[in-house]
Write a protein that holds these residues in place. Structure first.
Motif, PDB file in Angstrom:
ATOM      1  N   ARG A  20       0.810  -1.211   0.000  1.00  0.00           N
ATOM      2  CA  ARG A  20       0.000   0.000   0.000  1.00  0.00           C
ATOM      3  C   ARG A  20       0.843   1.261   0.000  1.00  0.00           C
ATOM      4  NH1 ARG A  20      -4.892  -0.941   4.230  1.00  0.00           N
ATOM      5  NH2 ARG A  20      -5.423   1.169   3.514  1.00  0.00           N
ATOM      6  N   VAL A  21       1.984   1.238   0.705  1.00  0.00           N
ATOM      7  CA  VAL A  21       2.898   2.391   0.660  1.00  0.00           C
ATOM      8  C   VAL A  21       3.434   2.564  -0.756  1.00  0.00           C
ATOM      9  CG1 VAL A  21       5.136   3.270   1.429  1.00  0.00           C
ATOM     10  CG2 VAL A  21       3.516   2.375   3.099  1.00  0.00           C
ATOM     11  N   GLY A  22       3.744   1.450  -1.409  1.00  0.00           N
ATOM     12  CA  GLY A  22       4.198   1.529  -2.798  1.00  0.00           C
ATOM     13  C   GLY A  22       3.165   2.178  -3.689  1.00  0.00           C
ATOM     14  N   ALA A  23       1.906   1.836  -3.484  1.00  0.00           N
ATOM     15  CA  ALA A  23       0.829   2.431  -4.288  1.00  0.00           C
ATOM     16  C   ALA A  23       0.709   3.921  -4.015  1.00  0.00           C
ATOM     17  CB  ALA A  23      -0.488   1.725  -3.992  1.00  0.00           C
ATOM     18  N   VAL A  24       0.874   4.318  -2.756  1.00  0.00           N
ATOM     19  CA  VAL A  24       0.810   5.741  -2.401  1.00  0.00           C
ATOM     20  C   VAL A  24       1.853   6.528  -3.180  1.00  0.00           C
ATOM     21  CG1 VAL A  24       1.334   7.396  -0.570  1.00  0.00           C
ATOM     22  CG2 VAL A  24      -0.219   5.495  -0.115  1.00  0.00           C
ATOM     23  N   PHE A  25       3.099   6.063  -3.152  1.00  0.00           N
ATOM     24  CA  PHE A  25       4.163   6.845  -3.777  1.00  0.00           C
ATOM     25  C   PHE A  25       4.140   6.753  -5.298  1.00  0.00           C
ATOM     26  CE2 PHE A  25       5.613   6.968   0.562  1.00  0.00           C
ATOM     27  CZ  PHE A  25       6.069   8.267   0.669  1.00  0.00           C
ATOM     28  N   SER A  26       3.638   5.668  -5.830  1.00  0.00           N
ATOM     29  CA  SER A  26       3.441   5.625  -7.279  1.00  0.00           C
ATOM     30  C   SER A  26       2.397   6.654  -7.695  1.00  0.00           C
ATOM     31  CB  SER A  26       3.003   4.218  -7.718  1.00  0.00           C
ATOM     32  OG  SER A  26       4.064   3.303  -7.586  1.00  0.00           O
ATOM     33  N   SER A  27       1.380   6.820  -6.852  1.00  0.00           N
ATOM     34  CA  SER A  27       0.313   7.772  -7.157  1.00  0.00           C
ATOM     35  C   SER A  27       0.791   9.217  -7.098  1.00  0.00           C
ATOM     36  CB  SER A  27      -0.857   7.563  -6.183  1.00  0.00           C
ATOM     37  OG  SER A  27      -1.843   8.563  -6.361  1.00  0.00           O
ATOM     38  N   VAL A  28       1.643   9.540  -6.113  1.00  0.00           N
ATOM     39  CA  VAL A  28       2.002  10.952  -5.888  1.00  0.00           C
ATOM     40  C   VAL A  28       3.327  11.351  -6.526  1.00  0.00           C
ATOM     41  CG1 VAL A  28       0.717  10.919  -3.716  1.00  0.00           C
ATOM     42  CG2 VAL A  28       3.206  10.555  -3.677  1.00  0.00           C
ATOM     43  N   ILE A 190      -4.142  19.360  -6.092  1.00  0.00           N
ATOM     44  CA  ILE A 190      -2.875  19.449  -6.824  1.00  0.00           C
ATOM     45  C   ILE A 190      -2.485  18.114  -7.445  1.00  0.00           C
ATOM     46  CG2 ILE A 190      -0.393  19.905  -6.591  1.00  0.00           C
ATOM     47  CD1 ILE A 190      -1.109  21.954  -4.418  1.00  0.00           C
ATOM     48  N   ALA A 191      -2.609  17.046  -6.661  1.00  0.00           N
ATOM     49  CA  ALA A 191      -2.163  15.726  -7.123  1.00  0.00           C
ATOM     50  C   ALA A 191      -3.315  14.814  -7.524  1.00  0.00           C
ATOM     51  CB  ALA A 191      -1.328  15.051  -6.037  1.00  0.00           C
ATOM     52  N   GLY A 192      -4.555  15.277  -7.324  1.00  0.00           N
ATOM     53  CA  GLY A 192      -5.698  14.446  -7.640  1.00  0.00           C
ATOM     54  C   GLY A 192      -5.824  13.232  -6.747  1.00  0.00           C
ATOM     55  N   ASP A 193      -5.315  13.344  -5.514  1.00  0.00           N
ATOM     56  CA  ASP A 193      -5.257  12.176  -4.626  1.00  0.00           C
ATOM     57  C   ASP A 193      -5.317  12.629  -3.175  1.00  0.00           C
ATOM     58  OD1 ASP A 193      -4.723   9.880  -3.201  1.00  0.00           O
ATOM     59  OD2 ASP A 193      -3.068   9.236  -4.469  1.00  0.00           O
ATOM     60  N   ALA A 194      -6.506  12.647  -2.600  1.00  0.00           N
ATOM     61  CA  ALA A 194      -6.651  13.035  -1.199  1.00  0.00           C
ATOM     62  C   ALA A 194      -6.233  11.907  -0.256  1.00  0.00           C
ATOM     63  CB  ALA A 194      -8.092  13.441  -0.911  1.00  0.00           C
ATOM     64  N   GLU A 195      -6.553  10.661  -0.617  1.00  0.00           N
ATOM     65  CA  GLU A 195      -6.332   9.543   0.294  1.00  0.00           C
ATOM     66  C   GLU A 195      -4.849   9.299   0.574  1.00  0.00           C
ATOM     67  OE1 GLU A 195      -8.491   7.878   2.178  1.00  0.00           O
ATOM     68  OE2 GLU A 195      -9.878   9.393   1.407  1.00  0.00           O
ATOM     69  N   SER A 196      -4.009   9.435  -0.455  1.00  0.00           N
ATOM     70  CA  SER A 196      -2.571   9.227  -0.232  1.00  0.00           C
ATOM     71  C   SER A 196      -2.026  10.241   0.758  1.00  0.00           C
ATOM     72  CB  SER A 196      -1.817   9.320  -1.566  1.00  0.00           C
ATOM     73  OG  SER A 196      -2.092   8.196  -2.368  1.00  0.00           O
TER      74      SER A 196
END
Length: 243
Positions: A20-28, A190-196
């Motif tokens: 899940r951390v990997g997914a967060v940083f791939s997203s941002v 800015i990043a289109g990602d509130a959850e991350s």
């Protein structure tokens, strides 16, 4: 050893946290540096400058910048002549860093995908190990600290820049309100990602307090440990020596 680890305010398996951390940083990854400016009003640049001044990188030194992702710390250290290996578990973050280095004409950095808990480098290979705003996202912090100790030469130094908990009355409450309510909104805008960004704020709250993390550094074998709070401990520079 516990069967679960924290992912923000959740308890999950170590394998799930890593994923899940990997997914967060791939997203941002693409908006990571822009968001750092927005969230800190640019102060992260001053914190990183101060951090590198404490590291004192020198010409010819071999330094491992772990969780170095987009290259902010590595670029600063390379300017002092150090030979820097930038490592991160997330290839998307490394790809952004490589692009940024090319845009700036910065040559000579080594980019290496690595898991901080199981580095592939030999024992006693580096003169210094740095990690900035990355250790709280490691699944097993104790293993990462043990690996940092292993790959450092005798006389080598460990430096970590990480968020903590400010001890300034009033400021703590104001920052808590800002981070929990506004940072996810900035992430969405800015990043289109509130959850991350909600996770990244929660991960700060779950990170050990300064004295506890300093004790973990000592438990890994480091000596002459030191903590330098910034803004009352909102951010802290931790250091130790392999002697």
């Amino acid at each position: 050893m516990n069967d679960t680890v924290s992912f923000g305010y959740e308890e999950v398996s170590p394998e799930e946290k890593t994923e899940r951390v990997g997914a967060v940083f791939s997203s941002v990854a693409r908006k990571y540096d822009v968001m750092n400016d927005a969230m800190s009003a640019g102060m992260h640049r001053l914190w990183k400058d101060r951090f590198v001044r404490r590291v004192k990188p020198r010409d010819g030194e071999a330094i491992l910048d772990m969780a170095g992702g987009t290259g902010d710390i590595a670029f600063r250290m390379a300017a002092h002549g150090a030979s820097v290996t930038v490592s991160d578990i997330n290839q998307d973050m490394l790809d952004v860093g490589i692009e940024r280095a090319m845009e700036r004409g910065i040559d000579g950095l080594v980019w290496s995908r690595q898991n901080a808990e199981a580095l592939t480098f030999p024992d006693r290979f580096f003169d210094a190990y740095t990690i900035a705003f990355g250790i709280r996202n490691v699944t097993r912090i104790d293993l990462a600290l043990a690996e940092a100790f292993r790959v450092l030469r005798f006389g080598g130094r460990f430096f970590c820049l990480e968020f903590s908990t400010t001890e300034w009355p009033g400021f703590k409450e104001a920052y808590d309100a800002y981070s929990h309510k506004l940072v996810p909104r900035l992430g969405k805008a800015i990043a289109g990602d509130a959850e991350s960004y909600r996770y990244l704020i929660e991960s700060i709250r779950r990170f050990p307090p300064m004295p506890e993390f300093e004790a973990m550094i000592r438990a890994a074998g480091f000596r002459h440990s030191r903590v330098e709070p910034i803004l009352g401990g909102l951010v802290a520079i931790h250091s130790g020596w392999k002697v």
